[in-house]
Motif scaffolding. Structure first.
Motif, PDB file in Angstrom:
ATOM      1  N   ASN A   1       1.642  12.760 -15.309  1.00  0.00           N
ATOM      2  CA  ASN A   1       0.484  13.200 -16.094  1.00  0.00           C
ATOM      3  C   ASN A   1       0.337  14.721 -16.062  1.00  0.00           C
ATOM      4  O   ASN A   1      -0.001  15.339 -17.072  1.00  0.00           O
ATOM      5  CB  ASN A   1      -0.794  12.522 -15.613  1.00  0.00           C
ATOM      6  N   ARG A   2       0.590  15.305 -14.923  1.00  0.00           N
ATOM      7  CA  ARG A   2       0.511  16.772 -14.802  1.00  0.00           C
ATOM      8  C   ARG A   2       1.541  17.444 -15.715  1.00  0.00           C
ATOM      9  O   ARG A   2       1.244  18.420 -16.410  1.00  0.00           O
ATOM     10  CB  ARG A   2       0.732  17.172 -13.353  1.00  0.00           C
ATOM     11  N   LEU A   3       2.764  16.915 -15.700  1.00  0.00           N
ATOM     12  CA  LEU A   3       3.810  17.474 -16.557  1.00  0.00           C
ATOM     13  C   LEU A   3       3.482  17.290 -18.042  1.00  0.00           C
ATOM     14  O   LEU A   3       3.723  18.192 -18.862  1.00  0.00           O
ATOM     15  CB  LEU A   3       5.166  16.852 -16.226  1.00  0.00           C
TER      16      LEU A   3
ATOM     17  N   HIS B   1       0.825  -1.207   0.000  1.00  0.00           N
ATOM     18  CA  HIS B   1       0.000   0.000   0.000  1.00  0.00           C
ATOM     19  C   HIS B   1       0.862   1.260   0.000  1.00  0.00           C
ATOM     20  O   HIS B   1       0.554   2.239  -0.697  1.00  0.00           O
ATOM     21  CB  HIS B   1      -0.943   0.005   1.195  1.00  0.00           C
ATOM     22  N   THR B   2       1.938   1.240   0.756  1.00  0.00           N
ATOM     23  CA  THR B   2       2.851   2.375   0.790  1.00  0.00           C
ATOM     24  C   THR B   2       3.464   2.615  -0.587  1.00  0.00           C
ATOM     25  O   THR B   2       3.520   3.750  -1.074  1.00  0.00           O
ATOM     26  CB  THR B   2       3.963   2.142   1.838  1.00  0.00           C
ATOM     27  N   GLU B   3       3.912   1.541  -1.216  1.00  0.00           N
ATOM     28  CA  GLU B   3       4.509   1.660  -2.545  1.00  0.00           C
ATOM     29  C   GLU B   3       3.469   2.080  -3.583  1.00  0.00           C
ATOM     30  O   GLU B   3       3.774   2.846  -4.500  1.00  0.00           O
ATOM     31  CB  GLU B   3       5.186   0.352  -2.958  1.00  0.00           C
ATOM     32  N   GLN B   4       2.228   1.606  -3.442  1.00  0.00           N
ATOM     33  CA  GLN B   4       1.164   1.996  -4.366  1.00  0.00           C
ATOM     34  C   GLN B   4       0.884   3.493  -4.261  1.00  0.00           C
ATOM     35  O   GLN B   4       0.674   4.165  -5.265  1.00  0.00           O
ATOM     36  CB  GLN B   4      -0.120   1.200  -4.091  1.00  0.00           C
ATOM     37  N   LYS B   5       0.910   4.011  -3.050  1.00  0.00           N
ATOM     38  CA  LYS B   5       0.697   5.448  -2.854  1.00  0.00           C
ATOM     39  C   LYS B   5       1.806   6.248  -3.542  1.00  0.00           C
ATOM     40  O   LYS B   5       1.538   7.262  -4.194  1.00  0.00           O
ATOM     41  CB  LYS B   5       0.643   5.776  -1.365  1.00  0.00           C
ATOM     42  N   LYS B   6       3.042   5.773  -3.422  1.00  0.00           N
ATOM     43  CA  LYS B   6       4.156   6.441  -4.094  1.00  0.00           C
ATOM     44  C   LYS B   6       3.973   6.403  -5.612  1.00  0.00           C
ATOM     45  O   LYS B   6       4.217   7.387  -6.308  1.00  0.00           O
ATOM     46  CB  LYS B   6       5.485   5.780  -3.719  1.00  0.00           C
ATOM     47  N   LEU B   7       3.548   5.251  -6.116  1.00  0.00           N
ATOM     48  CA  LEU B   7       3.320   5.088  -7.549  1.00  0.00           C
ATOM     49  C   LEU B   7       2.210   6.024  -8.027  1.00  0.00           C
ATOM     50  O   LEU B   7       2.336   6.662  -9.082  1.00  0.00           O
ATOM     51  CB  LEU B   7       2.976   3.632  -7.860  1.00  0.00           C
ATOM     52  N   ASP B   8       1.142   6.134  -7.246  1.00  0.00           N
ATOM     53  CA  ASP B   8       0.051   7.042  -7.589  1.00  0.00           C
ATOM     54  C   ASP B   8       0.534   8.489  -7.651  1.00  0.00           C
ATOM     55  O   ASP B   8       0.166   9.234  -8.568  1.00  0.00           O
ATOM     56  CB  ASP B   8      -1.098   6.918  -6.591  1.00  0.00           C
ATOM     57  N   CYS B   9       1.361   8.888  -6.702  1.00  0.00           N
ATOM     58  CA  CYS B   9       1.919  10.251  -6.687  1.00  0.00           C
ATOM     59  C   CYS B   9       2.805  10.473  -7.910  1.00  0.00           C
ATOM     60  O   CYS B   9       2.746  11.539  -8.547  1.00  0.00           O
ATOM     61  CB  CYS B   9       2.708  10.499  -5.407  1.00  0.00           C
TER      62      CYS B   9
END
Length: 85
Positions: free
Chosen positions: A70-72, A56-64
């Motif tokens: 995508n923003r860039l 879950h921690t790694e998934q949150k990092k991946l989402d960020c």
């Protein structure tokens, strides 16, 4: 593991595949041999919980990271469309 039968070897290999170190493997093997199934189950469930929390921690990092990428990309596309006009 000397003179281990297939079931013992399989158990040992599974513990290695989980990522347990030799100390934890020895503790689990001892619990199994001594029939301390409840304690072994709790140990394995705790390890599962810890692994899942790590996922879950790694998934949150991946989402960020995905958000930033995508923003860039959107920002770059917007700048290119301004230059064309």
């Amino acid at each position: 593991m000397p003179e281990a039968n297939n079931e013992e070897q399989c158990f040992y290999e599974n513990l290695k595949d989980i990522g347990f170190g030799e100390e934890m493997i020895s503790r689990c093997v001892l619990m199994q041999k001594e029939g301390r199934d409840r304690e072994l189950l709790i140990t394995l469930q705790n390890s599962r919980r810890d692994l899942l929390n790590g996922i879950h921690t790694e998934q949150k990092k991946l989402d960020c990271l995905d958000y930033l990428v995508n923003r860039l990309k959107k920002e770059k596309a917007r700048k290119l469309s301004w230059k064309k006009n």
